[in-house]
Write a protein that holds these residues in place. Structure first.
Motif, PDB file in Angstrom:
ATOM      1  N   GLU A 271       0.813  -1.214   0.000  1.00 56.65           N
ATOM      2  CA  GLU A 271       0.000   0.000   0.000  1.00 56.65           C
ATOM      3  C   GLU A 271       0.851   1.271   0.000  1.00 56.65           C
ATOM      4  OE1 GLU A 271      -2.731   0.295   3.208  1.00 56.65           O
ATOM      5  OE2 GLU A 271      -3.969   1.801   2.174  1.00 56.65           O
ATOM      6  N   HIS A 272       1.953   1.250   0.774  1.00 61.28           N
ATOM      7  CA  HIS A 272       2.796   2.452   0.882  1.00 61.28           C
ATOM      8  C   HIS A 272       3.451   2.802  -0.454  1.00 61.28           C
ATOM      9  CE1 HIS A 272       5.736  -0.776   1.293  1.00 61.28           C
ATOM     10  NE2 HIS A 272       6.687   0.102   1.042  1.00 61.28           N
ATOM     11  N   LEU A 273       3.450   1.870  -1.396  1.00 64.62           N
ATOM     12  CA  LEU A 273       4.020   2.150  -2.717  1.00 64.62           C
ATOM     13  C   LEU A 273       2.958   2.630  -3.702  1.00 64.62           C
ATOM     14  CD1 LEU A 273       6.165  -1.118  -2.903  1.00 64.62           C
ATOM     15  CD2 LEU A 273       7.061   1.201  -2.568  1.00 64.62           C
ATOM     16  N   GLY A 274       1.727   2.748  -3.211  1.00 64.03           N
ATOM     17  CA  GLY A 274       0.632   3.154  -4.099  1.00 64.03           C
ATOM     18  C   GLY A 274       0.176   2.016  -4.999  1.00 64.03           C
ATOM     19  N   LEU A 275       0.482   0.780  -4.593  1.00 64.81           N
ATOM     20  CA  LEU A 275       0.139  -0.382  -5.412  1.00 64.81           C
ATOM     21  C   LEU A 275      -0.863  -1.277  -4.678  1.00 64.81           C
ATOM     22  CD1 LEU A 275       3.776  -1.354  -6.511  1.00 64.81           C
ATOM     23  CD2 LEU A 275       2.115  -0.029  -7.833  1.00 64.81           C
ATOM     24  N   TYR A 276      -1.475  -2.206  -5.406  1.00 58.83           N
ATOM     25  CA  TYR A 276      -2.343  -3.196  -4.780  1.00 58.83           C
ATOM     26  C   TYR A 276      -2.468  -4.418  -5.681  1.00 58.83           C
ATOM     27  CZ  TYR A 276      -6.320  -2.102  -7.871  1.00 58.83           C
ATOM     28  OH  TYR A 276      -7.145  -1.952  -8.966  1.00 58.83           O
ATOM     29  N   TYR A 277      -3.005  -5.508  -5.101  1.00 58.81           N
ATOM     30  CA  TYR A 277      -3.288  -6.728  -5.849  1.00 58.81           C
ATOM     31  C   TYR A 277      -4.795  -6.763  -6.098  1.00 58.81           C
ATOM     32  CZ  TYR A 277      -4.003 -11.683  -6.825  1.00 58.81           C
ATOM     33  OH  TYR A 277      -4.388 -12.860  -7.411  1.00 58.81           O
ATOM     34  N   ALA A 278      -5.190  -6.867  -7.371  1.00 51.92           N
ATOM     35  CA  ALA A 278      -6.582  -6.574  -7.726  1.00 51.92           C
ATOM     36  C   ALA A 278      -7.644  -7.598  -7.304  1.00 51.92           C
ATOM     37  CB  ALA A 278      -6.678  -6.295  -9.226  1.00 51.92           C
ATOM     38  N   PRO A 279      -7.474  -8.897  -7.548  1.00 56.68           N
ATOM     39  CA  PRO A 279      -8.584  -9.804  -7.210  1.00 56.68           C
ATOM     40  C   PRO A 279      -8.916  -9.765  -5.713  1.00 56.68           C
ATOM     41  CG  PRO A 279      -7.018 -10.913  -8.636  1.00 56.68           C
ATOM     42  CD  PRO A 279      -6.377  -9.630  -8.201  1.00 56.68           C
ATOM     43  N   ASP A 280     -10.179  -9.625  -5.402  1.00 51.80           N
ATOM     44  CA  ASP A 280     -10.567  -9.458  -3.999  1.00 51.80           C
ATOM     45  C   ASP A 280     -11.778 -10.301  -3.643  1.00 51.80           C
ATOM     46  OD1 ASP A 280     -12.246  -8.032  -5.642  1.00 51.80           O
ATOM     47  OD2 ASP A 280     -12.548  -6.374  -4.231  1.00 51.80           O
ATOM     48  N   PRO A 281     -11.576 -11.622  -3.531  1.00 50.12           N
ATOM     49  CA  PRO A 281     -12.697 -12.453  -3.082  1.00 50.12           C
ATOM     50  C   PRO A 281     -13.197 -11.953  -1.722  1.00 50.12           C
ATOM     51  CG  PRO A 281     -10.614 -13.698  -3.059  1.00 50.12           C
ATOM     52  CD  PRO A 281     -10.353 -12.397  -3.738  1.00 50.12           C
TER      53      PRO A 281
ATOM     54  N   VAL B 137       2.730 -12.408  -8.169  1.00 49.00           N
ATOM     55  CA  VAL B 137       1.516 -11.718  -8.594  1.00 49.00           C
ATOM     56  C   VAL B 137       1.840 -10.374  -9.218  1.00 49.00           C
ATOM     57  CG1 VAL B 137       0.125 -12.820  -6.795  1.00 49.00           C
ATOM     58  CG2 VAL B 137       1.091 -10.548  -6.377  1.00 49.00           C
ATOM     59  N   LYS B 138       0.944  -9.956 -10.072  1.00 48.86           N
ATOM     60  CA  LYS B 138       1.023  -8.651 -10.711  1.00 48.86           C
ATOM     61  C   LYS B 138       0.415  -7.619  -9.768  1.00 48.86           C
ATOM     62  CE  LYS B 138      -2.040  -7.280 -14.140  1.00 48.86           C
ATOM     63  NZ  LYS B 138      -2.718  -7.498 -15.417  1.00 48.86           N
ATOM     64  N   LEU B 139       1.074  -6.487  -9.621  1.00 42.48           N
ATOM     65  CA  LEU B 139       0.509  -5.413  -8.809  1.00 42.48           C
ATOM     66  C   LEU B 139       0.027  -4.304  -9.728  1.00 42.48           C
ATOM     67  CD1 LEU B 139       3.382  -5.284  -6.154  1.00 42.48           C
ATOM     68  CD2 LEU B 139       1.170  -6.436  -5.924  1.00 42.48           C
ATOM     69  N   LEU B 140      -0.965  -3.591  -9.284  1.00 43.66           N
ATOM     70  CA  LEU B 140      -1.475  -2.467 -10.071  1.00 43.66           C
ATOM     71  C   LEU B 140      -1.313  -1.184  -9.274  1.00 43.66           C
ATOM     72  CD1 LEU B 140      -4.866  -3.879 -11.423  1.00 43.66           C
ATOM     73  CD2 LEU B 140      -2.665  -3.778 -12.603  1.00 43.66           C
ATOM     74  N   ALA B 141      -1.195  -0.079 -10.012  1.00 41.46           N
ATOM     75  CA  ALA B 141      -1.173   1.217  -9.352  1.00 41.46           C
ATOM     76  C   ALA B 141      -2.594   1.545  -8.913  1.00 41.46           C
ATOM     77  CB  ALA B 141      -0.670   2.279 -10.314  1.00 41.46           C
ATOM     78  N   LYS B 142      -2.709   2.072  -7.713  1.00 41.70           N
ATOM     79  CA  LYS B 142      -4.040   2.433  -7.220  1.00 41.70           C
ATOM     80  C   LYS B 142      -4.626   3.526  -8.103  1.00 41.70           C
ATOM     81  CE  LYS B 142      -4.245   1.572  -2.333  1.00 41.70           C
ATOM     82  NZ  LYS B 142      -4.338   2.269  -1.040  1.00 41.70           N
ATOM     83  N   PRO B 143      -5.899   3.406  -8.441  1.00 41.94           N
ATOM     84  CA  PRO B 143      -6.499   4.444  -9.278  1.00 41.94           C
ATOM     85  C   PRO B 143      -6.533   5.791  -8.547  1.00 41.94           C
ATOM     86  CG  PRO B 143      -8.157   2.877  -8.512  1.00 41.94           C
ATOM     87  CD  PRO B 143      -6.834   2.326  -8.110  1.00 41.94           C
TER      88      PRO B 143
END
Lengths: 485, 352
Positions: free
Chosen positions: A124-134, A211-217
């Motif tokens: 989170e501190h990098l402005g990133l996250y892992y998208a799938p969220d069951p 896993v692939k990380l995404l930048a937070k929108p």
């Protein structure tokens, strides 16, 4: 099982020391996963702490032909991690480290026992996250997510686990360690990475996941609206897609689910509405407002009752909380519930929900519907009481009818929860014997001695013949060559 | 667009091939003949281009189902008239690629890092395996975990596991607007520049050639305007992407290597003629060496895409050699799907 049990356990102890459970009271902890209707105490549980131990355990099981069932957090809903009475249950609970984060390539390498949510929290501190969220993301493990190809409320836009994992490290049943996929965007040869996703622990034991990380929108908002009928909510869903906007999440709940969720977490849902839509939009600030305007116009056109827009983190979290707690919330309405997972073409929604409520009357069991509307994934929750004679059987039959209805309208018996033990008979309805034979072929290629998670995910042809129910597909008997039992 | 179902005929041809152990080359319009090993001379051609047409397309479902012989151009046109697209941007070689080849090759265009790959959009296939049966895997719905994911396994398998009859694909809305920008940037500054754009949402392609960073922004006008303020750069010809995707920009190459690596990798930064996929794809033109030796310590792979047949040493693989256990899995899968070994033998790897 034709094996010297004491000798086998001695060998297991040599591999993983005290990290082995053989006494019944402690074994019972593992007797079920999220599908609590199925219970089975395993013969023995091992909790290896490194890859080498997993390799040795696999080799030992394979050489003695002892069933081996891998287990993550045990939150799965289809019985994929239900133990085998004569087998070893291999818990990956000790594989709980986040190994590395590569912010340049936007990847994280983690062990399979790490929980889904822990990954996003860690980056989170990098402005990133892992998208799938069951919905079970606080508890479910990433290894289990791979095994089930888990989705979540954001997979309409961001995809399933298979779209968000770049690479796996696995132990084969023969104890070989190998990798599939790559930190690059593709890899040489067949797409084994795709086959392993959703393979329910039948093909290999995952010991590392990249896993692939995404930048937070930049901006996110959630729009909630109530509807006077399920039909008008369903039409609104189609109309939203038709605008060309791709929502990050598009979820629907029916009245029983709305009321249960509201009573449970007080999310501020309109309890008099017949249906509720939650639509999340994300992207850049400049784009979001125009999308929001279009969305609100579509909702109004479809007679949405009350529309509210949540911008702040807290408000959005509150709206999602109701949805993500829908299962436990509905669970408070009856002693037990069965969660179904069929996926249908979106246009069939109103018809399928109508038939489900008819079946509900027929079986005398109430049902609440939670629905990933954007991608057509239904979660009817059938309420029953296991202590009432015959109630469980009725619930199972009701569930089976729903799954067969999903197949009939061009859908599938499972969108994201997996087949496991729960839907194994419905596999006979969805697939022909020749198709099932291909699945058995894939299984044999990865696991020649068939020791991994036996009896799950893919039924034998004889099981299908016994299950009978005379499945007629396109006017033809599916098993003309098999004897009837 | 013509529509014709040749399933019965194709099934007969496959059954005949397997019954007599006669290898076949599966071919649509032959636009990818250059890709992979050439078939042995006596191999019969199994023509699928006649098996064509759109079976099902409802824009509201975001799904299209097409027969393998359908031209990609027809599909693109139909989708575009409904303001939708194949988001993995498959290359259309010589304007005659067909959907079967698109899926069998699994190739994705410049949009790949931002939207996903061919296999990411495959929802289901109908196919004929070496057992001589018409089988269906996956379906037309977005989420489906019933049975192993055979449709994605078949994607990119170069026809070695069976004949694809039709495929169902997820489609996405077309962006409202699109612009291609050119920024003069030296190769050594490329990666830090790309990194600064990691969270730039309208980005749909990023490639570097001859000292110019090409960026494509896709989205609403407002989103593009806001991103342009950050990127700078002049608007330039969007035809760049098409030339890159179809390899037209490498037409003079005698030997062309496709190197797929993690975007931040340092390998071949200087040597690469073109860097695509935001750093993840590097094209080497006539390097004069085998790049696979240098890739040994990297997590990536190299494919020899164009080569002079006569100069190819005997036994050399075009696709990156697989580790022993993984090669073994390939051979066992091939054996299960195609026990007689009739489908495109050796097209991908010499061993199968």
């Amino acid at each position: 099982m034709d094996v010297d049990r004491q000798g086998f356990i001695r060998e297991l102890r040599e591999i993983c020391g005290d990290n082995i459970i053989t006494d019944r009271p402690r074994l019972r902890v593992y007797e079920t996963d999220g599908l609590t209707a199925k219970r089975q105490v395993p013969w023995v549980v091992v909790l290896p702490s490194n890859i080498s131990e997993v390799q040795q355990i696999a080799r030992l099981c394979d050489s003695h032909r002892v069933p081996l069932v891998a287990r993550g957090a045990g939150t799965g809903l289809s019985g994929g991690a239900t133990p085998h009475a004569e087998g070893v249950l291999l818990s990956l609970a000790r594989f709980n480290r986040i190994l590395s984060v590569d912010s340049e390539n936007m990847l994280a390498k983690v062990e399979p026992g790490v929980t889904n949510l822990a990954i996003s929290e860690h980056v989170e501190h990098l402005g990133l996250y892992y998208a799938p969220d069951p919905s079970s993301q606080i508890a479910c493990s990433i290894g289990g997510n791979v095994a089930e190809n888990s989705g979540g409320v954001h997979c309409l836009k961001y995809g399933l686990t298979v779209h968000n994992v770049r690479k796996l490290k696995l132990v084969s049943p023969q104890g070989d360690l190998y990798e599939v996929g790559s930190e690059a965007f593709d890899s040489a040869g067949y797409d084994l990475l795709a086959v392993l996703h959703g393979s329910e622990g039948m093909l290999g034991i995952v010991v590392e996941v990249t896993v692939k990380l995404l930048a937070k929108p930049e901006a996110v908002c959630v729009v909630m609206s109530g509807f006077a009928s399920v039909e008008s909510a369903a039409t609104a869903v189609g109309d939203i897609i038709a605008t060309g906007i791709l929502p990050a999440g598009l979820e629907m709940m029916d009245k029983p689910a709305i009321q249960a969720a509201e009573a449970f977490v007080h999310a501020g849902y309109p309890t008099d509405a017949e249906a509720l839509l939650l639509c999340e939009l994300d992207g850049i600030e400049a784009e979001l407002q125009s999308q929001l305007d279009i969305l609100q116009a579509v909702l109004q056109k479809n007679n949405a009752l009350d529309i509210s827009v949540a911008h702040s983190d807290a408000d959005r979290a509150r709206l999602w909380m109701g949805r993500k707690s829908a299962f436990p919330a509905v669970g408070r309405l009856a002693p037990d519930y069965f969660c179904m997972d069929g996926t249908i073409p979106r246009k069939q929604l109103a018809r399928v929900l109508g038939e489900i409520s008819e079946l509900s009357r027929e079986f005398g069991l109430p049902v609440a519907n939670v629905f990933h509307a954007g991608d057509g994934n239904l979660h009817p929750l059938i309420l029953y009481d296991a202590n009432l004679e015959g109630d469980l059987e009725k619930a199972e039959q009701f569930g089976a009818k729903i799954l067969e209805l999903c197949i009939e309208v061009g859908g599938t018996i499972t969108g994201e929860h997996g087949v496991g033990l729960e839907k194994i008979d419905q596999m006979c309805v969805q697939f022909s014997p020749a198709e099932l034979a291909v699945f058995h072929g894939v299984k044999a290629a990865f696991d020649p001695n068939l020791i991994l998670n036996p009896g799950k995910a893919v039924p034998t042809l004889h099981r299908c013949a016994e299950f009978g129910a005379m499945h007629v597909h396109a006017g033809q008997d599916k098993f003309p060559d098999l004897e009837r039992f | 667009m013509t529509s014709r179902d040749m399933t019965t005929l194709l099934l007969e041809q496959v059954q005949k091939a397997t019954a007599h152990n006669m290898p076949v080359t599966i071919e649509g319009q032959g636009s990818k003949r250059f890709y992979g090993h050439t078939a042995a001379e006596n191999t019969a051609c199994l023509q699928i281009s006649g098996h064509s047409g759109v079976i099902e397309y409802e824009p509201g479902e975001l799904v299209i189902r097409v027969r393998a012989g359908t031209p990609l151009a027809d599909v693109n046109q139909l989708l575009s008239s409904n303001r939708q697209m194949l988001a993995f941007e498959p290359p259309d070689f010589e304007n005659r690629s067909t959907m079967g080849g698109v899926i069998a090759s699994g190739l994705s265009g410049p949009r790949r890092p931002y939207a996903g790959s061919a296999r990411d959009f495959v929802l289901g296939v109908r196919m004929i395996t070496g057992h001589g049966e018409v089988l269906e895997f996956g379906g037309q719905v977005m989420k489906n975990v019933a049975g192993y994911d055979v449709s994605r396994l078949v994607t990119g398998s170069l026809g070695t596991l069976g004949l694809i009859l039709d495929v169902s694909l997820k489609v996405l809305p077309e962006p409202e607007a699109e612009v291609t920008l050119g920024l003069p940037i030296a190769r050594q500054e490329l990666q830090s520049r790309l990194r600064s754009m990691q969270d730039m949402f309208p980005l749909s392609a990023a490639a570097h050639q001859d000292g110019v960073l090409y960026l494509r922004l896709s989205g609403s006008e407002a989103a593009i305007q806001s991103a342009r303020q950050k990127t700078g750069g002049e608007e330039t010809d969007s035809g760049f992407w098409q030339k890159l995707n179809t390899l037209a920009c490498f037409s003079s190459a005698k030997e062309l290597w496709r190197i797929s690596v993690a975007p931040a990798s340092q390998i071949f930064l200087k040597e690469a003629e073109v860097i695509d996929w935001g750093g993840g794809l590097r094209w080497l033109v006539d390097p004069g060496f085998d790049p696979r030796e240098q890739l040994a310590g990297e997590d990536g792979h190299a494919t020899l895409v164009k080569y002079a047949e006569a100069k190819l040493p005997a036994g050399v693989e075009l696709f990156h050699p697989l580790p022993p256990h993984v090669l073994n899995l390939h051979q066992r899968l091939k054996q299960q799907f195609d026990p007689a070994g009739v489908f495109n033998p050796g097209r991908m790897y010499r061993a199968f």
